[in-house]
Design a protein around this motif. Structure first.
Motif, PDB file in Angstrom:
ATOM      1  N   PRO A 124      29.229 -29.634  -3.425  1.00  0.00           N
ATOM      2  CA  PRO A 124      28.749 -28.655  -4.453  1.00  0.00           C
ATOM      3  C   PRO A 124      29.725 -27.940  -5.352  1.00  0.00           C
ATOM      4  CG  PRO A 124      27.402 -28.519  -2.572  1.00  0.00           C
ATOM      5  CD  PRO A 124      28.298 -29.171  -2.138  1.00  0.00           C
ATOM      6  N   MET A 125      30.612 -27.424  -4.751  1.00  0.00           N
ATOM      7  CA  MET A 125      31.740 -26.819  -5.478  1.00  0.00           C
ATOM      8  C   MET A 125      32.533 -27.513  -6.272  1.00  0.00           C
ATOM      9  SD  MET A 125      32.364 -23.391  -5.546  1.00  0.00           S
ATOM     10  CE  MET A 125      32.148 -22.682  -3.979  1.00  0.00           C
ATOM     11  N   LEU A 173      30.264 -28.766  -9.381  1.00  0.00           N
ATOM     12  CA  LEU A 173      30.018 -27.780 -10.267  1.00  0.00           C
ATOM     13  C   LEU A 173      31.180 -27.651 -11.172  1.00  0.00           C
ATOM     14  CD1 LEU A 173      28.196 -25.236 -11.149  1.00  0.00           C
ATOM     15  CD2 LEU A 173      29.585 -23.895  -9.688  1.00  0.00           C
ATOM     16  N   ALA A 214      27.324 -27.052 -16.493  1.00  0.00           N
ATOM     17  CA  ALA A 214      27.466 -26.408 -15.020  1.00  0.00           C
ATOM     18  C   ALA A 214      26.212 -25.875 -14.954  1.00  0.00           C
ATOM     19  CB  ALA A 214      28.574 -25.222 -15.322  1.00  0.00           C
ATOM     20  N   ILE A 256      24.357 -27.267 -11.236  1.00  0.00           N
ATOM     21  CA  ILE A 256      23.864 -26.577 -10.209  1.00  0.00           C
ATOM     22  C   ILE A 256      22.292 -26.405  -9.830  1.00  0.00           C
ATOM     23  CG2 ILE A 256      23.622 -24.422 -11.523  1.00  0.00           C
ATOM     24  CD1 ILE A 256      25.124 -22.949  -9.050  1.00  0.00           C
ATOM     25  N   TYR A 309      21.570 -29.509  -8.094  1.00  0.00           N
ATOM     26  CA  TYR A 309      21.571 -29.376  -6.717  1.00  0.00           C
ATOM     27  C   TYR A 309      20.512 -28.764  -6.034  1.00  0.00           C
ATOM     28  CZ  TYR A 309      26.865 -30.649  -6.463  1.00  0.00           C
ATOM     29  OH  TYR A 309      27.879 -31.436  -6.334  1.00  0.00           O
ATOM     30  N   ALA A 310      20.115 -27.497  -6.797  1.00  0.00           N
ATOM     31  CA  ALA A 310      19.034 -26.789  -6.325  1.00  0.00           C
ATOM     32  C   ALA A 310      17.479 -27.529  -5.968  1.00  0.00           C
ATOM     33  CB  ALA A 310      18.669 -25.631  -7.294  1.00  0.00           C
ATOM     34  N   LEU A 348      25.167 -28.331   2.409  1.00  0.00           N
ATOM     35  CA  LEU A 348      24.747 -27.241   1.557  1.00  0.00           C
ATOM     36  C   LEU A 348      24.514 -25.858   2.359  1.00  0.00           C
ATOM     37  CD1 LEU A 348      22.287 -29.025  -0.576  1.00  0.00           C
ATOM     38  CD2 LEU A 348      24.408 -28.103  -1.404  1.00  0.00           C
ATOM     39  N   MET A 387      21.501 -23.406  -0.621  1.00  0.00           N
ATOM     40  CA  MET A 387      22.804 -23.548  -1.409  1.00  0.00           C
ATOM     41  C   MET A 387      23.511 -21.932  -1.017  1.00  0.00           C
ATOM     42  SD  MET A 387      21.702 -24.985  -4.635  1.00  0.00           S
ATOM     43  CE  MET A 387      23.168 -24.878  -5.477  1.00  0.00           C
ATOM     44  N   ASN A 388      24.844 -22.176  -0.682  1.00  0.00           N
ATOM     45  CA  ASN A 388      25.560 -20.770  -0.564  1.00  0.00           C
ATOM     46  C   ASN A 388      25.431 -20.067  -1.710  1.00  0.00           C
ATOM     47  OD1 ASN A 388      27.982 -21.857  -1.627  1.00  0.00           O
ATOM     48  ND2 ASN A 388      28.316 -23.076   0.064  1.00  0.00           N
ATOM     49  N   LEU A 446      28.601 -20.596  -4.084  1.00  0.00           N
ATOM     50  CA  LEU A 446      28.429 -21.453  -5.330  1.00  0.00           C
ATOM     51  C   LEU A 446      28.092 -20.837  -6.580  1.00  0.00           C
ATOM     52  CD1 LEU A 446      28.676 -24.684  -6.000  1.00  0.00           C
ATOM     53  CD2 LEU A 446      26.220 -24.586  -5.417  1.00  0.00           C
ATOM     54  N   PHE A 491      29.498 -20.307 -10.356  1.00  0.00           N
ATOM     55  CA  PHE A 491      28.819 -20.419 -11.291  1.00  0.00           C
ATOM     56  C   PHE A 491      28.378 -19.289 -12.560  1.00  0.00           C
ATOM     57  CE2 PHE A 491      24.485 -20.519 -13.486  1.00  0.00           C
ATOM     58  CZ  PHE A 491      24.581 -21.739 -14.269  1.00  0.00           C
ATOM     59  N   LEU A 510      31.925 -19.074 -14.150  1.00  0.00           N
ATOM     60  CA  LEU A 510      32.049 -20.060 -15.060  1.00  0.00           C
ATOM     61  C   LEU A 510      31.271 -19.656 -16.350  1.00  0.00           C
ATOM     62  CD1 LEU A 510      31.897 -23.334 -13.224  1.00  0.00           C
ATOM     63  CD2 LEU A 510      33.858 -22.348 -14.107  1.00  0.00           C
ATOM     64  N   MET A 511      29.859 -19.092 -16.046  1.00  0.00           N
ATOM     65  CA  MET A 511      29.260 -18.646 -17.339  1.00  0.00           C
ATOM     66  C   MET A 511      29.875 -17.460 -17.984  1.00  0.00           C
ATOM     67  SD  MET A 511      26.590 -20.400 -17.492  1.00  0.00           S
ATOM     68  CE  MET A 511      27.409 -21.968 -16.870  1.00  0.00           C
TER      69      MET A 511
END
Lengths: 186, 259
Positions: A66-67, A70, A96, A100, A103-104, A186, B1-2, B5, B9, B12-13
């Motif tokens: 995931p990292m 992203l 992005a 994400i 992924y979710a 995950l 999800m950790n 992440l 995110f 980045l935003m």
């Protein structure tokens, strides 16, 4: 492989064997996605073309952790901003968000089916457009109007959903199978 | 999800929020550097689209060409019809001016019969169109004959060279305009007998007159080709006249109304 007329003759089906194990396939994937995205603006000018960059980001993200995914999505978005010479970081934020959210959603789907893939694409597209609307307000640049919701967003979602299986098939051919949730840790 | 992440995110935003608001668009040099690659596909797609457009355009042109050809064919046919109509009207005007004001109808010739005994035309107008026996039939070139019989939609014309045809004649330029009675000869000519007049020569025009044979206006019939003087000149001259009109070549004739 047969020999005809004194030179080696490969049938079209052997191309897969030729490319197996070499790094040409990912390059072809990038080449096709990038080229096709530009070409579609010419070929279907009256209808919003699909967002192939988003599909590429989604499908690549589903093959890495995931990292990295992203970061990849953000990078592809930056690439779009560079090509389009628009507000720097606009598409990057959108992709992005799409990655994400993708992924979710995938986290709750145990099996990769056509419907699940469509669901991932749909939610990713909606996330992208949500971010676009937020950034549109933030930048005060008026990129998105009420008209573009009906004339661009909805047609783009439809066309993207239509071509998604093709892009996913191309990605499987180029990069191999998608990682499952356990593999992505995950 | 950790949560890491989501943290990335969020960062980045934030970066994007800042860059979209405060960082100017990507330098043109950067866009230009990838332009050849995207431009290549753009151009390829443009060429493909143009090719398809051209094919579609040529197809449209082909269809349009076919339609125009059909229209041209129709227009040419109409033009021919109008030309023929104009010729008819022109001829009718000529007849009105030089022969008789009473042009009753223009009739198409259906057939011509000349077997040495009779010389007759059948025309495509008849009693329903108002034709009556005795009407004079003419063309701008000269007299054709007389309506002999009428059917509902056709009429039989006796030509000037029919043996049964009779017409009173004069000679156009004789000093003393004599008179005579002309009759057809075996579908070949008109013979005038007992013509009494002076200074009649071969080559002079013979005209019809309404005093004998039928209700003829003064219309030219033909040229004198032979002059035969009778002994003592008491019975008058005999003239052989070649008609101006060849009934075999007629397509339309003009029917004059009865006086």
């Amino acid at each position: 492989m047969t020999v005809k007329y004194g030179f080696e003759w490969r049938s079209a089906l052997d191309i897969d064997q030729v490319l197996k194990g070499c790094t040409l396939k990912p390059l072809i994937f990038v080449f096709v996605i990038w080229g096709l995205q530009g070409a579609l603006y010419v070929l279907v000018p009256t209808f919003a073309p699909p967002d192939l960059f988003l599909l590429a980001a989604l499908t690549l993200a589903s093959r890495v952790r995931p990292m990295w995914g992203l970061g990849l999505g953000y990078f592809i978005g930056l690439l779009q901003d560079t090509i389009g010479a628009g507000a720097f970081g606009f598409h990057a934020a959108g992709l992005a968000a799409a990655v994400i959210v993708g992924y979710a959603v995938r986290r709750f789907l145990s099996v990769e089916t056509g419907f699940n893939q469509a669901l991932v694409v749909l939610t990713a597209m909606l996330s992208k457009w949500f971010i676009f609307i937020v950034f549109n307000y933030w930048t005060r640049k008026g990129f998105i109007t009420g008209d573009s919701i009906f004339k661009v967003m909805i047609p783009e979602i439809v066309t993207t959903l239509v071509v998604a299986p093709l892009v996913f098939w191309l990605a499987t051919w180029a990069f191999g199978r998608v990682l499952n949730n356990e593999e992505q840790l995950l | 999800m950790n949560s890491r992440l989501w943290l990335v995110f969020g960062i980045l935003m934030l970066v994007s929020l800042v860059s979209t608001r405060f960082v100017p668009p990507a330098p043109f040099a950067l866009s230009a550097s990838v332009a050849p690659f995207t431009g290549m596909f753009y151009q390829l797609a443009q060429n493909a689209k143009n090719a398809v457009d051209t094919i579609a355009f040529e197809n449209d042109l082909r269809i349009e060409n076919k339609t125009l050809k059909n229209q041209l064919g129709t227009a040419q046919t109409k033009l021919v019809q109008l030309e023929q109509e104009a010729k008819k009207l022109e001829a009718a005007a000529k007849i009105r001016r030089y022969q008789s004001p009473g042009v009753f109808a223009i009739a198409s010739v259906i057939s011509y019969k000349n077997d040495g005994l009779v010389s007759q035309l059948i025309v495509a107008l008849g009693a329903q169109d108002g034709l009556q026996p005795g009407m004079a039939v003419t063309t701008p070139s000269g007299l054709v004959g007389i309506v002999q019989e009428v059917a509902p939609r056709t009429a039989l014309i006796r030509t000037v060279s029919d043996p049964e045809f009779r017409v009173g004649v004069t000679v156009a330029s004789s000093k003393k305009r004599g008179r005579g009675l002309g009759r057809g000869i075996a579908g070949r000519m008109l013979r005038v007998e007992g013509f009494k007049g002076s200074d009649v020569k071969v080559g002079q025009k013979v005209l019809s007159g309404g005093f004998a044979g039928g209700a003829f206006p003064t219309v030219q019939i033909g040229l004198i080709v032979k002059r035969i003087a009778s002994r003592g000149d008491t019975l008058g001259l005999t003239l052989e006249v070649k008609p101006f009109v060849d009934p075999n070549a007629l397509e339309e004739v003009f029917i004059l109304s009865l006086p």
